[in-house]
Write a protein that holds these residues in place. Structure first.
Motif, PDB file in Angstrom:
ATOM      1  N   UNK A1402     -69.709 120.268  31.459  1.00 38.45           N
ATOM      2  CA  UNK A1402     -68.573 121.052  30.944  1.00 38.45           C
ATOM      3  C   UNK A1402     -68.006 121.948  32.034  1.00 38.45           C
ATOM      4  N   UNK A1403     -68.898 122.603  32.793  1.00 44.07           N
ATOM      5  CA  UNK A1403     -68.428 123.454  33.888  1.00 44.07           C
ATOM      6  C   UNK A1403     -67.733 122.618  34.967  1.00 44.07           C
ATOM      7  N   UNK A1406     -64.318 121.757  33.711  1.00 45.75           N
ATOM      8  CA  UNK A1406     -63.457 122.937  33.807  1.00 45.75           C
ATOM      9  C   UNK A1406     -63.019 123.169  35.246  1.00 45.75           C
ATOM     10  N   UNK A1407     -63.952 123.020  36.215  1.00 47.56           N
ATOM     11  CA  UNK A1407     -63.592 123.206  37.624  1.00 47.56           C
ATOM     12  C   UNK A1407     -62.589 122.152  38.072  1.00 47.56           C
ATOM     13  N   UNK A1408     -62.733 120.921  37.576  1.00 45.86           N
ATOM     14  CA  UNK A1408     -61.779 119.875  37.952  1.00 45.86           C
ATOM     15  C   UNK A1408     -60.381 120.196  37.427  1.00 45.86           C
ATOM     16  N   UNK A1409     -60.311 120.696  36.186  1.00 43.98           N
ATOM     17  CA  UNK A1409     -59.002 121.061  35.639  1.00 43.98           C
ATOM     18  C   UNK A1409     -58.357 122.182  36.453  1.00 43.98           C
ATOM     19  N   UNK A1417     -53.915 129.253  43.871  1.00 46.00           N
ATOM     20  CA  UNK A1417     -55.220 129.927  43.954  1.00 46.00           C
ATOM     21  C   UNK A1417     -56.383 128.971  43.918  1.00 46.00           C
ATOM     22  N   UNK A1418     -56.212 127.797  43.281  1.00 44.41           N
ATOM     23  CA  UNK A1418     -57.297 126.830  43.158  1.00 44.41           C
ATOM     24  C   UNK A1418     -57.190 125.696  44.177  1.00 44.41           C
ATOM     25  N   UNK A1672     -65.322 129.885  40.146  1.00 45.40           N
ATOM     26  CA  UNK A1672     -64.695 128.612  40.505  1.00 45.40           C
ATOM     27  C   UNK A1672     -65.460 127.968  41.661  1.00 45.40           C
ATOM     28  N   UNK A1673     -65.860 126.712  41.458  1.00 50.03           N
ATOM     29  CA  UNK A1673     -66.658 125.987  42.438  1.00 50.03           C
ATOM     30  C   UNK A1673     -66.015 124.627  42.664  1.00 50.03           C
ATOM     31  N   UNK A1674     -65.115 124.503  43.642  1.00 48.98           N
ATOM     32  CA  UNK A1674     -64.425 123.218  43.844  1.00 48.98           C
ATOM     33  C   UNK A1674     -65.380 122.153  44.356  1.00 48.98           C
TER      34      UNK A1674
END
Length: 1696
Positions: A1402-1403, A1406-1409, A1417-1418, A1672-1674
């Motif tokens: 799930x995380x 969320x990070x992919x979105x 910023x992302x 946030x962890x790309x």
């Protein structure tokens, strides 16, 4: 000090004084059994000499003397079964003094080092300390070359099985040893040389041999231990390996090299190790003596003998024999010295005395050292060519058995003998005596070592040929330890070769003779160390064992001699000086001896109780105490008489002095009082005259002033009133003119707007009617022409039908007339309501005017009160006899004056402080900024925690709603076929009720939160009122945020609903258009009702101001808006009627399935296809049913409007009542004082809030019921509509269906490079969710996947839907994904791996979105290729919030699962289990006893907790969870562990002890070590254990003095006052040296902590969950490189 109780310092002081007084050398002989404390006593004696005497030079010799102790203990002491620090050698230290008796140097002699301990240790024993210190320090950088490891790795250190001593840190001891070496001049290079040799010995012990046959053995090639040994020693590997397995035999003519067996090789290896260690020991002793040697001439010395005590083990060998032999010699010396001195004293004084026999151990010494004694027979056997231990034992039996009473033979052994020593019987095993006495080492091995490249090793053996015998002294005065018999190939004749043949026993005997000579040449002092028990237990005293030791060492014999003789003795002069007070003046003679005799004859009648010697008087036991009693009584009587006389004289002097002073004071006081009284009379008369004139003047001036002031005020007030009246009249006149023009303009605007709307409606209506008429005409024209051709007789029938249609038109007109009548009635009602609203507005203005008048009256009242206070202050000097009310006012004025003065002083002080603090303003501002930032962070965490708790509650309610929905689905019966149309009013009401129920559900929590603080405190004040207002505003903000969240959820639900409806099979023709129009109308109606309900609830829920319910408030405005909305509702209903009428013609006609092709031409074709009259009849019947339906809808709409009007009237009436009640309360409050007014207003506000809360709760329950009911009805209607659509599809004839045009197929071009997208069909979406989410097992297929692969697959599917710009597909996929994850967690929510797996995915989703959202910023960490993959058509920010909420729910579920697993382990592992064995000691009576560190079956240990933590960590890492999220999970887990442990500690008395505190500290250190191993020290988990750590420290610290209390208060800052006091109350001592905490100490703690502001709660909240964040962890993984495994079963998905 020598007269006090026995102490080692007293003995040392006595020896030091005698050396200085008698100028004779002294000796202190410390003796006792092994483990009795001899070494410690010797150290304290040396410390005393070093402290008292000091050094004669600046070299600090005393420090060097003390520094020799750590070195000698490390290389000469070891752990035995009787002592943890047993000296395995004897030493005699001579401390030299100069003529001024200051230390100038020292010298040390050593005796019989136990070399066999280097290669062998018994069970529960250790080798010498230095080896274990080296192993403990192996990790140091300078020791890397030694290649050391754990002590259990080496053969020479692991034989005893006890490598660790409790309470001893070998690494720290190594530091002390190195510091001592440095202090004694052994530099770092020599130190490393010593450590290098010792490390080589350890590696030598690991050298192994393999047998080739019975007489030969070999060492494996490149044997690692031997290689390391040779490298460290600097010798050749081949030579050493050769001579370890061979020996050289020399004859008269030839030399032979003979291989040796494996056993002989092992013995030769051990002999070499012992020899090297002995040489190293001698070398260290020589260097220590050189460091302690002094160039100044020695005047005298004090020797301290610390030699091994009497020893007896299960297996006693040659070392124990020599040790016990030395103790026999020392015991004989003690007997001869003590008993001889005692009896010589009596003979010297020439008193009658009979000699007493005492135990003499000379026979035992003769048995050992006499001719043909044990040592002689041992030396003789060693000289025999084939001598053995068995033959030597037989010689002993033949020589001494049955001839000497002290020698015995064991019954069951022929290789042992027993000797009756002075302390006990000891059985010696003969095995090894000859070998140890010979102490042989092969010469070839020594030569290899001499040829070493290691300089220090060659130094050890350079004096091998020049060694002296132990009978001769070395230059330093030390006897050599031992001598090794190394036989060369050709022995050279001479003294040296003979000395080499001397055995160890012979050397030791000569050393003892030298020691006895030294002791006999000095004055000995004895220290007898008594061992309390044989088990090394603290504070345990074995009486029988102590008496046995006292008897063995001769102390009891000494006491017996003293008791039989005269233990007390005085010289004649000392006796005379002491007991002179018992004599009279006439009894004192010039002859002191005769005087003493006369006195004793009077006082002691029994002459046998004392004896007179030449210089002393001897007393038997108890006589000196009798004399002391007589002396004390005589002195007491004399003191009483002296005190009586002195006290009487002092009191008389004091009385006379006080009497004289009192007379003088009275004289002066009386004169002063008379003068003061006369002065008072004169002043009183003058004051009365002054008051008379002054009062007259003041009254006259005040009257004039008041008269002038009154005239001025009257003139000003009258002018002000006249001007106000004029201005008011002028404003009213102008207002009337403005109102006239404004009302006219409003009326004209309203008329124009209404006219325009009517004209527009007429145009629309006429246009629609014209179109409809045109369609009818066309249809009629075509149908008439066709039927004229087919059948001429059909015209009559058509005419009849036309007439019927005309009749229907007439009916329809009548219905329209009824509708207009309803509109007129409705307009009248609205006008009445508007008039009522106008009337309420007028009342509102009157109320405002009344409130303004009230404010004016309040201001006048305040002015009058001020004047009243002024008059009371003026009358204060006149009316002294006023009543109680005036006294209270005067007191109030005085207090105000004091406050004024205080305020002035404070103002001055504040001005000074402001000036002083001007310089510090910048610092304070910075501190405030830091504090504010911290506070903001805390507030952010609180808000995040509150939001997550609300989210948790929402998820719980959502699950409950799903359960109820499932139950309702099961309970709903199968509906009957048919179609029932739901009218618009019903659907709108349904949406309204649904929305209100959802609102009230979300508002239930804040309303309860508002109710609680209002009911808690009965006595209220203004601060409480302000807090309540602040809390109400906060709750309103929370309610608004929840309202927005709920709106967003409903919009999502509506979008999913519309998407589902769009996915259904399309309806046909006008019916589909009708349904779409109807849906749009319902959605608009639902939104409008939502907005109206929100505004109404916001207005009604405002609780901050008490005037909310007054006229003109938001509630009234909302009511007016509702009234206007009613009229708009009517217009909407009109439009609905028009729309429905437009669909009457096409309602029952069969049209094509494809609704996009429907137009007017197709309708005409359908009409032309009608082949009989039945179809026209069906059209007529449908029109008739539609008219009836419209009429029923109008009636129901009228009823709903009437109900709404009645409800509004009721609300208006309630608002009127509320307004009246508020005015009454306002009038009542104005009559109350200010304090009571505030309290009354607060009480009223609280009651109002509680009533509103109760009403809202009732409404919530009602709306819940209606929601359930309407949901059931909605499901039934949905099923009926679906069945009806299916039935209509079946009724369509095949001839009516027109072939659809073939849709062209797009053939996509194959791309060479993948775009990171996955394509799937719409119908495969359930299969995708099922295979990827519902059926995926974390322990099965998911173990071998890329971490987060399901998240990547789902996002790639979303990307494809975004690429196609298909919003329905995106919504459907995201909704299905979220629901699927919830289903999985609901089904397998207790599995750690499942919850962890989906939290990670799930995380990642969320990070992919975020990463591919396109926001700058992302996108900072993206590659150019990843930036190309960003979403282009949709903004999924709302879904990111939903996924974030879902992740929070999964995280909380994971925390609960981990807590359930760890809960049963924590108490057992952290508190009950003893990780460190033996720490607990003796448990107090009545408590549980656990003495074993091995856990029972079914219990948990600390290792269990750590293993479980390792499992959790490995699972999370395997699933690819974010590191920051892992840290938060670990922090939460450690918090639960610490909280549960501390709560159990606070509730269990048996756990509050010093040992348990040490156990907890160790357990916490293990947890910290686990954090350090996992690199989680910065996760904040350690800080959560701080309360537990401080509780453990509190159990261990000292708890007696005020300093201890201050230390506890400063240390325990993480514990509350209640927790600290609870731990101190529960503290239970488990040993005798511990004490309970006193009540006074606990009170001291409470007094010091009374100012601390902490929670009164005793236990920690173990259920508390920290707020979680998802940083946030790309991802650096490229989407186009991801491959889908076949094991997932996703073959229907294709990569794009």
């Amino acid at each position: 000090m020598g007269d006090m109780d026995p102490h080692i310092f007293a003995v040392a002081e006595e020896a030091y004084k005698q050396m200085a007084r008698d100028e004779r050398n002294q000796s202190i002989i410390v003796s006792g059994e092994s483990g009795a404390g001899k070494t410690v006593s010797a150290k304290y004696a040396m410390r005393y000499f070093a402290t008292v005497s000091g050094s004669a030079s600046e070299a600090n010799v005393e420090e060097k003397v003390l520094a020799s102790n750590p070195i000698m203990e490390s290389i000469g002491n070891a752990k035995t079964t009787r002592n943890d620090n047993s000296s395995r050698f004897g030493k005699y230290i001579e401390i030299g003094f100069d003529k001024r008796y200051r230390i100038i140097g020292a010298n040390m002699r050593t005796y019989l080092l136990e070399k066999s301990r280097v290669v062998f240790q018994a069970e529960e024993e250790r080798n010498y300390h230095i080896f274990y210190q080296l192993c403990a320090s192996a990790a140091l950088p300078e020791f890397k070359t030694l290649r050391l490891g754990n002590a259990n790795y080496f053969h020479y250190t692991k034989q005893g099985g006890s490598p660790v001593i409790d309470g001893i840190d070998d690494a720290k001891e190594m530091e002390h040893t190195r510091q001592a070496c440095t202090l004694l001049g052994i530099n770092d290079s020599y130190q490393m040389g010593i450590f290098r040799i010792l490390a080589g010995l350890l590696h030598l012990g690991n050298v192994g041999f393999t047998s080739r046959d019975a007489d030969s053995c070999t060492i494996p090639p490149k044997h690692e231990p031997l290689t390391i040994f040779c490298d460290l020693m600097g010798v050749e590997y081949q030579e050493m390996s050769h001579w370890l397995c061979h020996r050289k035999l020399a004859t008269a003519s030839e030399t032979y090299i003979k291989p040796i067996s494996k056993l002989q090789a092992i013995n030769a290896r051990d002999a070499l190790a012992k020899h090297i260690y002995a040489k190293l020991f001698n070398w260290i002793v020589d260097h220590v003596n050189k460091a302690l040697h002094s160039t100044v001439k020695q005047h005298s010395f004090i020797g301290v003998l610390d030699i091994y005590g009497f020893e007896t083990f299960e297996i006693n060998s040659f070392e124990q024999f020599c040790i016990n032999y030395a103790n026999e010699k020392l015991q004989q010396q003690f007997n001869m010295h003590v008993f001889k001195l005692e009896q010589e004293e009596y003979m010297k004084e020439q008193i009658p005395w009979t000699l007493i026999d005492f135990y003499d151990n000379q026979p035992c010494i003769n048995l050992i050292e006499a001719k043909l004694g044990i040592l002689d027979l041992l030396d003789e056997e060693c000289k025999m060519p084939k001598g053995s231990d068995d033959s030597w034992a037989q010689k002993l039996y033949n020589t001494h058995l049955n001839k000497c009473a002290l020698f015995e033979k064991p019954r069951m052994s022929n290789k042992a003998f027993i000797i009756q020593h002075f302390a006990d019987k000891v059985e010696y095993q003969c095995e090894g005596f000859l070998e140890k006495n010979k102490d042989t080492v092969y010469e070839e091995q020594i030569k290899v070592l001499k040829s070493s490249k290691f300089k220090m090793l060659s130094e050890l053996f350079q004096d091998e040929e020049k060694a002296l015998s132990p009978t001769s002294a070395t230059p330093s005065g030390r006897t050599l330890l031992s001598r090794t018999a190394v036989k060369p190939a050709k022995a050279r004749p001479g003294q040296a070769s003979k000395e080499h043949k001397k055995t160890v026993g012979h050397q030791f005997r000569n050393s003892l003779h030298l020691l006895m000579e030294t002791l006999n040449a000095t004055t000995p002092h004895y220290v007898r160390c008594i061992k309390p028990n044989d088990f090394k237990f603290p504070f345990t005293f074995d009486e029988k064992r102590a008496v046995q030791q006292l008897r063995a060492c001769g102390v009891l014999e000494t006491i017996r001699i003293s008791a039989a003789g005269f233990p007390s003795r005085w010289t004649y002069q000392e006796f005379f000086s002491r007991y002179r007070v018992l004599m009279k003046q006439k009894d004192v003679l010039s002859d002191r001896k005769q005087t003493c005799k006369n006195l004793l004859e009077k006082l002691i009648l029994d002459k046998d109780k004392y004896q007179f010697g030449k210089t002393k008087i001897f007393f038997r036991a108890g006589q000196v105490a009798y004399l002391e009693k007589i002396r004390a009584d005589k002195l007491r009587v004399a003191c009483i008489r002296i005190q009586k006389t002195i006290r009487g004289w002092l009191m008389r002097k004091k009385y006379l002095r006080m009497r004289k002073a009192a007379i003088t004071i009275q004289r002066y006081v009386r004169g002063y009082q008379a003068r003061c009284y006369a002065k008072f009379l004169r002043r009183t008369r003058a004051a009365i005259i002054l008051q008379k004139f002054q009062r007259m003047y003041v009254v006259r001036q005040r009257y004039r002033l008041m008269r002038a002031t009154t005239i001025v005020l009257q003139s000003l007030l009258r002018g002000y009133i006249a001007r106000n009246k004029y201005q008011r009249m002028l404003r009213e006149h102008k207002a009337i003119i403005i109102q006239k023009h404004m009302r006219g303009w409003l009326a004209r605007v309203h008329y124009r707007r209404s006219l325009k709307a009517i004209v527009y409606l007429q145009c629309c209506y006429r246009r629609m009617m014209a179109k409809r008429e045109l369609k009818k005409l066309k249809i009629e024209a075509r149908s008439v022409e066709r039927y004229k051709k087919l059948n001429i007789g059909m015209e009559n029938k058509i005419m009849q039908l036309q007439r019927k249609v005309d009749e229907q038109h007439k009916d329809y007109k009548s219905l329209l007339e009824k509708l207009t009548s309803l509109e007129t009635t409705y307009n009248t009602e609205t006008e009445k309501l508007r008039s009522d609203v106008e009337r309420f507005r007028m009342s509102e203005e009157e109320a405002k005017n009344a409130t303004n008048r009230v404010h004016v009256l309040q201001e006048e009242i305040t002015k009058l009160r001020k004047e009243l206070h002024q008059t009371q202050s003026e009358k204060k000097t006149i009316e002294e006899w006023a009543d109680k009310y005036k006294q209270e006012t005067e007191q109030l004025l005085s207090e105000l004056k004091e406050q004024n003065t205080l305020l002035k002083k404070e103002k001055e002080e504040l001005n000074c402080r402001i000036q002083d603090q001007a310089k510090e303003m910048t610092e304070t501002m910075e501190k405030k900024l830091v504090e504010e930032t911290k506070q903001l962070e805390l507030d952010l965490n609180d808000e995040r925690l509150r939001y997550q708790n609300l989210l948790n509650e929402f998820s719980r309610l959502e699950e409950r709603y799903d359960d109820l929905r499932d139950e309702v689905n099961l309970m709903v019966s199968i509906p009957k076929p048919g179609h029932k149309r739901t009218d618009s009013t019903h659907s709108s009401n349904e949406s309204e009720y649904t929305f209100s129920s959802e609102i009230t559900e979300t508002e239930d929590l804040p309303l309860r939160m508002e109710q609680e603080p209002s009911e808690k405190k009965a006595p209220l004040d203004m601060s409480l009122f302000l807090k309540l207002q602040k809390r109400v505003t906060e709750l309103e903000q929370e309610k608004q945020s929840l309202q927005d969240e709920l709106d967003r959820k409903e919009e999502q639900a509506l979008r999913t609903k519309t998407r589902e409806e769009e996915e259904r099979p399309p309806m046909r023709g006008a019916e589909l258009e009708y349904e779409s129009l109807k849906r749009q109308e319902l959605e608009s109606e639902n939104k409008k009702l939502k907005n109206e309900l929100n505004e109404l609830q916001k207005a009604l829920l405002e609780k901050s101001s008490p005037e909310v319910t007054a006229p003109g408030a938001p509630a009234y405005r909302v009511v007016l808006d509702q009234l206007t909305s009613v009229s708009e509702e009517l217009e909407v209903r009109k439009e609905e009627v028009l729309i429905l009428r437009s669909q009457l013609v096409s309602q029952k006609e069969a049209i094509q399935p494809k609704n996009t092709m429907t137009d007017s031409t197709i309708l005409l074709e359908d009409v032309q296809k009608m082949k009989d009259k039945g179809e026209i009849a069906q059209a007529y019947i449908g029109l008739k049913e539609t008219n009836r339906l419209l009429e029923s809808q109008l009636q129901s709409q009228k009823k709903s409007h009437d109900n709404e009007l009645e409800a509004l009237r009721g609300e208006i009436q309630s608002l009127k009542e509320e307004n009246n009640r508020q005015q009454q309360l306002l009038a009542q409050n104005l009559q109350l004082p200010p304090e009571a007014r505030i309290e009354a207003s607060l009480q009223h506000e609280i009651t109002r809030l509680t009533n509103e809360n109760l009403d809202l709760m009732e409404q919530l329950e009602k709306q819940d019921k209606t929601v359930r009911k309407l949901k059931k009805q909605l499901k039934v209607f949905a099923k009926k509509i679906g069945e009806l659509e299916v039935g209509q599809m079946e009724n369509i004839s095949p001839g009516q269906i027109i072939d659809e045009p073939i849709r062209p197929v797009n053939i996509p071009r194959k791309e060479k490079d993948f775009q990171g997208m996955l394509e799937y069909k719409k119908d495969d979406e359930p299969k995708l969710v099922k295979n990827l989410i519902l059926d995926l097992k974390p322990r099965g297929v998911a173990v071998n996947l890329i971490p987060g692969l399901p998240a990547y697959i789902l996002f790639m599917c979303v990307r494809h839907a975004d690429y196609l710009n298909d919003d329905q597909k995106v919504r459907s996929l995201l909704t299905s994904t979220i629901n699927g994850i919830k289903k999985v967690l609901k089904k397998r929510g207790d599995d750690v791996e499942t919850v962890s797996f989906w939290l990670s995915n799930t995380c990642r989703f969320l990070h992919c979105l975020k990463q591919y959202s396109g926001e700058e910023g992302f996108m900072k960490h993206n590659t150019p290729r990843q930036n190309e993959h960003c979403l282009t058509n949709f903004d999924l920010a709302e879904y990111r919030q939903v996924l974030s909420d879902l992740a929070i729910q999964i995280y909380q579920q994971l925390v609960r699962v981990l807590e359930n697993i760890l809960q049963p382990m924590i108490v057992s592992g952290m508190l009950e289990h003893e990780t460190i064995q033996g720490v607990s000691g003796v448990k107090p009576p009545g408590l549980r006893k656990r003495t074993s560190s091995i856990a029972d079956e079914g219990t948990y240990t600390l290792d269990s907790i750590i293993r479980q933590l390792n499992t959790f960590h490995s699972v999370m890492c395997q699933h690819g969870m974010d590191p920051e999220l892992i840290k938060q999970v670990v922090k939460q887990t450690f918090y639960i562990t610490g909280a549960v442990t501390l709560n159990n500690l606070l509730l269990r008395k048996d756990m509050c002890s010093w040992s348990k505190g040490m156990q907890i500290r160790y357990n916490v250190s293990q947890l910290e070590e686990w954090l350090r191993d996992k690199n989680l020290m910065n996760s904040g988990a350690k800080e959560t254990l701080e309360p537990l750590i401080q509780a453990a420290q509190l159990l261990q610290v000292k708890k007696k003095t005020d300093e201890d209390a201050e230390a506890i208060c400063s240390m325990c800052n993480a514990l509350t006052t209640a927790q600290i006091v609870k731990v101190l109350n529960l503290y239970t001592p488990v040993n005798e040296f511990e004490e309970r905490v006193s009540i006074s100490f606990i009170r001291t703690i409470q007094m010091r902590l009374r100012d601390r502001k902490d929670s009164p709660q005793l236990l920690m909240d173990a259920k508390h969950i920290f707020p979680v964040t998802f940083p946030f962890n790309p991802s650096s993984l490229a989407l186009e490189t991801i491959q889908i495994p076949t094991s997932l079963g996703l073959a229907f998905i294709s990569r794009v």
